[in-house]
Each structure stands twice: as C-alpha cells, then as structure tokens.
Design a protein around this motif. Structure first.
Motif, mmCIF file in Angstrom:
data_model
loop_
_atom_site.group_PDB
_atom_site.id
_atom_site.type_symbol
_atom_site.label_atom_id
_atom_site.label_comp_id
_atom_site.label_asym_id
_atom_site.label_seq_id
_atom_site.Cartn_x
_atom_site.Cartn_y
_atom_site.Cartn_z
ATOM 1 N N LEU A 128 0.833 -1.209 0.000
ATOM 2 C CA LEU A 128 0.000 0.000 0.000
ATOM 3 C C LEU A 128 0.868 1.259 0.000
ATOM 4 C CD1 LEU A 128 -2.738 -1.266 2.481
ATOM 5 C CD2 LEU A 128 -3.123 -0.634 0.101
ATOM 6 N N GLU A 187 2.529 1.599 -3.510
ATOM 7 C CA GLU A 187 1.620 1.902 -4.622
ATOM 8 C C GLU A 187 0.906 3.232 -4.454
ATOM 9 O OE1 GLU A 187 0.452 -2.532 -6.218
ATOM 10 O OE2 GLU A 187 -1.079 -1.279 -5.296
ATOM 11 N N LEU A 188 0.603 3.587 -3.214
ATOM 12 C CA LEU A 188 -0.276 4.743 -3.018
ATOM 13 C C LEU A 188 0.375 5.883 -2.251
ATOM 14 C CD1 LEU A 188 -3.389 2.562 -2.220
ATOM 15 C CD2 LEU A 188 -3.058 3.886 -4.298
ATOM 16 N N PHE A 243 -7.893 -5.973 5.798
ATOM 17 C CA PHE A 243 -8.928 -4.967 5.571
ATOM 18 C C PHE A 243 -8.635 -3.667 6.310
ATOM 19 C CE2 PHE A 243 -12.670 -2.634 6.688
ATOM 20 C CZ PHE A 243 -13.171 -2.381 5.426
ATOM 21 N N ILE A 251 -6.367 -1.501 4.382
ATOM 22 C CA ILE A 251 -7.058 -0.882 3.243
ATOM 23 C C ILE A 251 -7.898 0.288 3.740
ATOM 24 C CG2 ILE A 251 -8.717 -1.264 1.372
ATOM 25 C CD1 ILE A 251 -7.913 -4.234 1.395
ATOM 26 N N LEU A 252 -8.571 0.094 4.868
ATOM 27 C CA LEU A 252 -9.412 1.155 5.412
ATOM 28 C C LEU A 252 -8.584 2.380 5.795
ATOM 29 C CD1 LEU A 252 -12.513 1.199 7.360
ATOM 30 C CD2 LEU A 252 -10.631 2.252 8.550
ATOM 31 N N THR A 308 -5.718 3.264 4.670
ATOM 32 C CA THR A 308 -5.178 3.860 3.451
ATOM 33 C C THR A 308 -6.244 4.693 2.745
ATOM 34 O OG1 THR A 308 -3.665 1.991 3.228
ATOM 35 C CG2 THR A 308 -4.041 3.324 1.255
ATOM 36 N N ALA A 309 -7.447 4.129 2.606
ATOM 37 C CA ALA A 309 -8.541 4.869 1.964
ATOM 38 C C ALA A 309 -8.860 6.129 2.768
ATOM 39 C CB ALA A 309 -9.783 3.982 1.839
ATOM 40 N N LEU A 310 -8.895 5.995 4.087
ATOM 41 C CA LEU A 310 -9.191 7.155 4.940
ATOM 42 C C LEU A 310 -8.125 8.237 4.790
ATOM 43 C CD1 LEU A 310 -10.570 5.782 8.319
ATOM 44 C CD2 LEU A 310 -11.673 7.452 6.830
ATOM 45 N N LYS A 335 -6.422 8.807 2.147
ATOM 46 C CA LYS A 335 -6.667 9.427 0.840
ATOM 47 C C LYS A 335 -7.864 10.379 0.913
ATOM 48 C CE LYS A 335 -3.584 7.645 -2.024
ATOM 49 N NZ LYS A 335 -2.678 8.509 -2.804
ATOM 50 N N VAL A 336 -8.914 9.957 1.597
ATOM 51 C CA VAL A 336 -10.146 10.750 1.649
ATOM 52 C C VAL A 336 -9.960 12.004 2.502
ATOM 53 C CG1 VAL A 336 -12.521 10.765 2.544
ATOM 54 C CG2 VAL A 336 -11.705 8.821 1.220
ATOM 55 N N GLU A 363 -6.064 12.238 10.817
ATOM 56 C CA GLU A 363 -7.522 12.212 10.612
ATOM 57 C C GLU A 363 -7.988 10.778 10.353
ATOM 58 O OE1 GLU A 363 -10.379 14.060 9.947
ATOM 59 O OE2 GLU A 363 -9.584 15.875 10.862
ATOM 60 N N LEU A 397 -15.786 8.116 2.761
ATOM 61 C CA LEU A 397 -14.931 6.924 2.778
ATOM 62 C C LEU A 397 -15.548 5.816 1.933
ATOM 63 C CD1 LEU A 397 -12.638 5.112 3.953
ATOM 64 C CD2 LEU A 397 -14.142 4.673 5.890
ATOM 65 N N TYR A 445 -15.182 6.398 -1.679
ATOM 66 C CA TYR A 445 -13.824 6.556 -2.203
ATOM 67 C C TYR A 445 -13.478 5.425 -3.170
ATOM 68 C CZ TYR A 445 -8.820 6.773 -2.619
ATOM 69 O OH TYR A 445 -7.555 6.817 -3.145
ATOM 70 N N PHE A 491 -10.252 3.836 -5.234
ATOM 71 C CA PHE A 491 -8.800 3.859 -5.396
ATOM 72 C C PHE A 491 -8.443 4.211 -6.838
ATOM 73 C CE2 PHE A 491 -9.188 1.295 -1.585
ATOM 74 C CZ PHE A 491 -8.143 1.781 -0.807
ATOM 75 N N GLU A 508 -5.171 4.169 -8.181
ATOM 76 C CA GLU A 508 -4.015 3.503 -8.791
ATOM 77 C C GLU A 508 -3.640 2.262 -8.005
ATOM 78 O OE1 GLU A 508 -0.869 6.437 -8.530
ATOM 79 O OE2 GLU A 508 -1.655 7.135 -6.616
ATOM 80 N N PHE A 512 -5.443 -1.820 -6.243
ATOM 81 C CA PHE A 512 -6.864 -1.600 -5.976
ATOM 82 C C PHE A 512 -7.510 -0.621 -6.941
ATOM 83 C CE2 PHE A 512 -5.444 -2.253 -1.351
ATOM 84 C CZ PHE A 512 -5.385 -3.622 -1.557
ATOM 85 N N PHE A 564 -14.143 1.709 -2.120
ATOM 86 C CA PHE A 564 -13.885 1.239 -0.770
ATOM 87 C C PHE A 564 -15.114 0.566 -0.161
ATOM 88 C CE2 PHE A 564 -14.082 1.550 3.765
ATOM 89 C CZ PHE A 564 -12.945 0.854 4.098
#
Lengths: 343, 343
Positions: free
Chosen positions: A53, A56-57, A96, A99-100, A102-104, A106-107, A113, B81, B84, B86, B88, B91, B96
C-alpha cells in the motif's frame, strides 16, 4: 484526536510505546486496568500488505497502527472486520484494516484524521498515536564497514554479519516527532516500552528526535518489558541487560526506571521448537542487572504458545511465544502503586 | 436488521425499489421527508468493481447496496470513505464501500449481516434490503430467436438487435426473494419504483418470484417515477407508457397506482449533448397514458446536469441527466396526502 488522554476521570494514564504484536498484547491486557491508554506506534513498517500500500499509493504505514486500534476497540464485530485478511484475488494477503486506513488517509488527506476516524468506527477506548506523521524509511548502517541496509522489511529479514550494537539506525528523511506522542509521554503516569524487535520496531521509534528527551523529562514511571526470546541472526545471545542497553542507546541515553523480565523456563518441547528456529529465552545477566541504574522486577511471565493474531508479516518458520500479558499488566500496576508512593 | 421499518414513530413508511443511481437520488431526497425508508436493491450487478469482487471472491454484489447505504448515511465523513475509489495500484478502480461489504460478508458469513454492520458503521437511517440473498446472474433471452445474453454487464453494454419487449428476463439460478423485501412492500405506505435501466436494474429485481405478488397485495400507494431519458440501443423511442408497461410485465401484471413523469423540455445545449449519445427525453404518449389503468402526474422534474456520483460503471460516452429529486419527492408526498384520504 487532540489530546492523548481524557481530561476527566482519575484512571492511571499509561503510554504504551512499541510496534505491532508487542503493543497489541500489552494494550489488550492493560485496558482491563485503565481506560486512559495512549499507544505510540512505530511508523517505519514497509513490509507485507502495508508495504504494498505504501509503495503503490504513497500512504503512511498502517499495519502497526491497525493492531493497536484493534487492541483498544470495544466492538468485537468491527474488530474482526479490521483483522480480516483477504485470501485470494486482487486483494489476496491484504488486511482490511490496512485498506481502510489507506482509503481514509486518501479521503481525509491526513493520516491523523484517518486514525481518528478509524478510532470512531472501531469504538476505540484510548488514543493511537503515530510516532511521526512523516513518510520515512528505515536505514541501518555500520559506520566501520560499507554495509548499509535500507528498509524495515529488508532489515527484518537480515542475518546480521556485524554486531548490530555497532550499527547506526536512522529514519530517512529525518522526521519530526508527532507532538501528540511527546505530549502523551509528558502526561503519562506510566510509560511502557513493549517487547518488540529491537532494530525494526522499537529502535525506529525511539530514535525519533524528541522522543528520548521527552522520556527523560517525563515524571512517569518508565518501564521496559524485556523481550522473551532472542531473534536469530540479530539478537542471538543478547541478555535482558543488552536489550535494555540498546533501548537506551536508541533513545540517546538513560531513562528507564524499571526493567521487567521473565524468569520462567519454557517446557522442554516449547524450548525445542524454539531452538529449531534459532530463538532462545532471553538470558538473564544478574551481574549486569544488579549494577544497572534501573531497577528490575522478575516474574513468571511466560504465556501459552499463541497463534499469530494480526502480525503483518508472519515468518512461517517462526513460532510465536507470548508474554502472559495479564500477569505483566498486574505487575506493572503493582509497581506503579509502590513507585507512586515514593515518587 | 430484523424489521424493515421501525415499530415506533408515525413517519410515512416508504419502500424504494431500484438499483444504483436512481435509488441513490430518490433516497437522498426522500430522507428529508421521512425517517422510515426501506431501500430494496437489485442484486444482479456483475460489472466494474462489484463484478471483479464477485468473480474473485464469490461474494454477493455490493455496488447498488453501497449506493443506497451512502444515500441513507448520517455521517458525511464515513460516507466519503464509502464512496472513495482507489485511483491507482492493485486496488485501482475499486470502491472502498464494495471492499468493505465484501470483507464483511467474508467475516460474518452472511450478506445481510454485512449490510447490517455496514449500516451501523455508516449510521444509516433506514434499512437497505438486498432483493434476494441468493447468488444470481442475469439472463436475457429472445424465445423466437437463438439470442441469449448472459450477465448484467454484458446486457448493459448491448445494442439490442431485437425488441427487448419480446425478451424473457431471468435470474439464474431462480432465486428466493428476501423475506425482508416482501415485508417492506407489505408494510409500506408508499412504494416507489425509482428510475433505472429497465433490463439491467429494475427488471432483474421485479422478476424475482414473490415481488410482483407482494406489490399487488400491498395497500401502499405504488408509484413508478418514469425514466427521464431513453437508453440508446435498448429503449430508444420508448414512451413513458412503454416504460410502465415493461415494469408491470416484469412484475407479472398490473400493480401501479401512479406514474410520475417529467414534462419539462431540456435546454438546447443539454438536448444536443444527449442527442450525441443517442439519448432522448422520454416521449410522453398522452393517448396511452389516458387509457392506462394507473393515474399519471406530470411535473417539471428536470434537474441540473450532474457529475457521476457513485455509479459503479460510468460509461464514458454517457452524460448524466438527473431528476430534480427534491421536486419529485415533494410530488410524491403531496400525492400520498391526497391518496391517503381516498384510501
């Protein structure tokens, strides 16, 4: 997430410093003794699901943070969700919770936060504090040689050719400590350095500028819970005193009040299983410990063999021996009662 | 998640039947009028992020459910969230919310449990009900020809060579309706069939055994909010009455009390943009509508052009025209007031 500890309540405030499994185990036990827990977490992880993660991100490492969040969660159902690891397909091997987070990130555009929102979702009792919010990689260097190792994952898997006590550990680029981590150390009644890999978990956290000074300045009772076993090719032969010495070297000098160590011997078959993997119960060097500036407390802290819980990378060849964390937690609380009076 | 509607409170109970974007839009508007919303959701989706997760992990389709959950969520942060996607890496392209529902299904072993837990996390006001809990795929077949199309994604992208009104739509294997869906229809004061793709969103839901009968037996005011535009290669030239006729064909017979349709013409440039894509404002066939067994209500329901919100697959060539959902919601509530008295 603005304060490491709640302003109300008179629970004992405990700051727990470490990485993944060691912190998970200690937090899981300590939460039965206080609701004022702050977990300060290593941010140098770059292996496994977390590493992919990050690569890639471009996000911050989530694995150790995830384990601390799970330890402090009040919701068994959502805890299981966070711990869930996809078994196949695109997401195979990914946790999971990682992933959560990482998504958070990004968001919300911010890792703190992200941690705060994940704490809400998980109904976390306590505070999880990334040791730094900078995007860093670990570097290990032997100044007398030309050997430089880059990355936590690489270092973790290494069989060291030179004495690691001669090595210089650094984060690149040089990070700023999370002010919340400094505050938590300052406000804590007890600071616990959890058991963990010296060069890839505790070291990368304690070397951050400001952490060592905060530890020396804090009025807290500062305790290192010594590792139960040595790590093959890295800390083979290291005694309890050797571990404590490295901890203080990382932090830039003495700060420990107490070292807790295990004096219990494993059963023959457990010992045999460990021997197979080059791991041994950490030897106790009484002479050194008696002369040390810190006090020591020995206990029967050996837990039962445990299955891997949430470790981000589980080396297949390495069994898992765990502290009897309940016993350690009780010893810590007793210690504080005694120490508190003398403070 | 045991009851579609709360037993307390005297809000009007509305069951909203449909797929993704249409349901999302209507739920987002209706939630300002009642807190008693049940979204019954199409479960034939197999495209995009949802399709990959289904194929790889054998889970149920999450995309449409996700959109309904997001529409009913009280937490803007967690809503972001869920939405969201991804951009790139491994994923890339995955939403999400889909990943979360999939992980929850794996952890809990049940898609309804997954939806219930996701509802808790998102602080959902209302109930999201998968139309079936069976793992099904859509099939479209023209009995007079040898043409059989398999899968929602395939059918969605198809330019039909034969009149779809002659086609037989089926789910394979033949599913059981979710009892919660049947109960929601039975207990509702209003049932809204949202605008949506006839053959890939509304059809696959209405053909499920038991849904049509439940609609006919329900004492609710049953309203179809007609599609604003026709779909190139599928419903080109279909009038409002043609849409309503297909809806009732899917459900196995008459059940509609009202059809709401838009009588507003788009501005020239919006119309031009649509024409480019072969989409046209759904023509109104007054003769047919006057003779229909249902009543009709015409309004100025054209919203502003919207950017794609959470659609699982967004055809690049297809712009998005939306209902003025607030206006439609107001019309529905007015209708119920009038109808309620006559009921």
């Amino acid at each position: 997430m603005e304060e490491p500890f709640k302003k109300t309540g008179n629970d004992i405030k405990i700051a727990v410093i470490g990485g993944g499994t060691g912190s998970f185990t200690m937090l899981s036990a300590l939460k039965h003794h206080t609701r004022q827990l702050a977990a300060i977490v290593n941010m140098a992880d770059d292996g496994g699901s977390t590493g992919v993660l990050r690569d890639e991100l471009g996000t911050l490492p989530s694995g150790d943070v995830r384990q601390c969040l799970v330890a402090l969660s009040d919701s068994p159902k959502i805890r299981d969700l966070f711990d869930y690891r996809f078994e196949e397909g695109t997401f195979g091997g990914h946790s999971f919770g990682n992933i959560l987070l990482t998504a958070l990130e990004k968001v919300t555009g911010s890792f703190s936060e992200a941690v705060a929102t994940a704490s809400e979702i998980l109904r976390v009792n306590g505070t999880v504090i990334p040791a730094t919010l900078d995007n860093v990689r670990l570097k290990m260097e032997w100044p007398e040689t030309s050997v430089i190792l880059h990355g936590e994952r690489v270092i973790d898997a290494k069989y060291f050719q030179h004495d690691p006590r001669q090595a210089h550990l650094a984060l690149v680029p040089n990070p700023t400590a999370n002010p919340m981590a400094i505050q938590a150390i300052a406000e804590a009644d007890i600071v616990v350095i959890t058991p963990g890999d010296l060069y890839t978990s505790l070291g990368p956290l304690l070397i951050i500028d400001g952490i060592g000074d905060a530890l020396r300045e804090s009025k807290a009772l500062k305790v290192y819970v010594s590792n139960l076993v040595t790590k093959n090719g890295q800390t083979a032969g290291f005694s309890v005193g050797d571990h404590a010495a490295e901890i203080e070297r990382f932090a830039g000098g003495h700060f420990l009040d107490y070292v807790l160590y295990n004096k219990q011997q494993p059963t023959d078959d457990v010992a045999a299983r460990y021997k197979q993997e080059g791991a041994y119960i950490t030897p106790v060097d009484m002479d050194v410990l008696h002369k040390a500036h810190y006090k020591t407390l020995a206990g029967n802290f050996l837990g039962t063999m445990a299955e891997a819980h949430t470790a981000d990378i589980i080396p297949v060849t390495r069994s898992l021996i765990r502290h009897d964390a309940e016993e350690v937690a009780r010893a810590l609380m007793d210690l504080y009662e005694t120490y508190g009076e003398r403070r």
